[in-house]
Structures are given as structure tokens and as C-alpha cells.
Design a protein around this motif. Structure first.
Motif: not given
Length: 221
Positions: A126-127, A159-162, A172-177
């Protein structure tokens, strides 16, 4: 063993980037920062070198530094061995100081976290990151790993993706601001408010103000 220097070191990540290394071969001055010991964590010998063992009950280290403060992009790596125990374990916590959050008009709790979930003889990663305008967890119970072995874990932001990784494999990955976090402190072995203690050992952590690709991560040899 892991390609690391004892104590704290700064090593080249690229011609313009530096990586800070914390090696857990001691119980004081982790990374050259004031370190408070709670409970009775112990140093152990491992195939990777010295590491700190936590009992999952009340062992913890509190370190007066947030090594990713100010970073617009990042890689947060750690080498650890989960040994089973409680279902929910929050074992590496970087926290912005509450007074900084308050001065910026935001609620407290801006942080990075490495956690695990444990079920029988397996665990999964879990990150988590939280800050002004972002609150993102990366957790995938279907991607399980055996307890009692050494693993490399990482979380990155380009800069866009975690993204999160175990042994260089994307979980896994997700777009993050994402927005940079302010100065603060760290806890290892539990969440910074002394809950969800970790049963296992930690050998090393690395902090880079750049999104490294897996081929540039720490390697277990």
C-alpha cells in the motif's frame, strides 16, 4: 549486498540529480539526523548487512527530517523484510510539519506512506501520498508476495503519474496533481502517530527528487 554506503550518503542519480541514502545499520543519527528510539528495535545481521528489526508491538524510530521536502518529482525506495503479523502495518512515514500545513491554510496530514497488508503468509503493498489537492492510494490485494523475504519497494512521481513497484515490477499507477511537501520528519516502524506497528526489518531507504525508472532502482544482490 545492496549497493549502499553506511549511515547516510549522497550518490549520483544523474548528472543533475542527487539521491539521499539512509542505511539502517544503527539506531542513532539515521541519515545524519536526530533519531529517537521507542520500544526496543534491535540491530540484526542479514545477508544484506546490518538492519533494524521491529517487533510489531511498540518499536519505532522517529527521525527529524523529511527527505523529499520540496521535491516536485520523486522516487522513494526502501529495502525491507516483512515478517507477518497484524493485517495493517504502516512502516515508513514522511510527514510535513503541522505548523507548515497550518501556515499554508491546509489541514494537517500532508505525507508519504509505505504500508503493507498481511494475510496468513502473504503481504501486498500500500503506497500513499496526501497533500493539498491530492489524496492517492495505490493498493492491489491481488498482487501478493511471501513474508519472511527481502524486497525492494518504490513509489515514484514523474510530474503526471504516481506509480508503485515491488522488486522493480509495477504494482499500479494513477494520475495525480502532486504538489511539493514542506519540511517535516519521518517515522519508521509505525505511523507517525504511533499506530499500526511493523513486524519485520528495514535495511535501507533512498530518496531522489526525480522519477527513476526501475533499471535505476537499488538492486538486491
Amino acid at each position: 549486498m545492496i549497493g549502499a554506503l553506511p549511515g547516510c550518503a549522497t550518490v549520483s542519480g544523474s548528472p543533475t540529480t542527487e539521491t539521499t541514502v539512509w542505511t539502517f545499520d544503527r539506531l542513532t543519527d539515521i541519515g545524519g539526523h536526530a533519531t529517537t528510539v521507542e520500544g526496543e528495535p534491535v540491530l540484526i545481521d542479514t545477508p544484506l548487512g546490518k538492519a533494524v528489526k521491529f517487533d510489531g508491538v511498540d518499536d519505532a524510530l522517529f527521525i527529524d527530517n523529511h527527505p523529499l521536502a520540496g521535491a516536485e518529482m520523486f522516487t522513494f525506495e526502501a529495502v525491507f523484510r516483512p515478517d507477518g503479523g497484524a493485517f495493517e502495518q504502516r512502516w515508513f512515514h514522511l510527514q510535513e510539519a503541522e505548523e507548515i500545513s497550518a501556515a499554508q491554510g491546509q489541514p494537517p496530514g500532508t505525507r508519504f506512506l509505505f504500508e503493507i497488508r498481511v494475510e496468513k503468509d502473504e503481504w501486498w503493498l500500500d503506497a500513499f501520498i496526501k497533500g493539498p489537492g491530492y489524496n492517492q492510494v495505490l493498493i492491489y490485494p491481488e498482487k501478493r508476495h511471501p513474508i519472511g523475504q527481502w524486497f525492494h519497494v518504490a513509489q515514484t512521481y514523474d510530474g503526471t503519474t504516481y506509480r508503485s513497484y515491488v522488486d522493480g515490477v509495477l504494482q499500479g499507477e494513477a494520475a495525480v496533481a502532486f504538489k511539493p511537501q514542506g519540511a517535516g520528519r519521518a517515522s519508521v516502524g509505525c505511523r507517525i502517530n504511533r499506530v499500526n506497528f511493523f513486524n519485520g526489518a528495514v535495511r535501507e531507504a533512498r530518496f531522489t527528487p526525480e522519477a527513476l525508472t526501475p533499471e535505476r532502482f537499488t538492486r538486491l544482490i
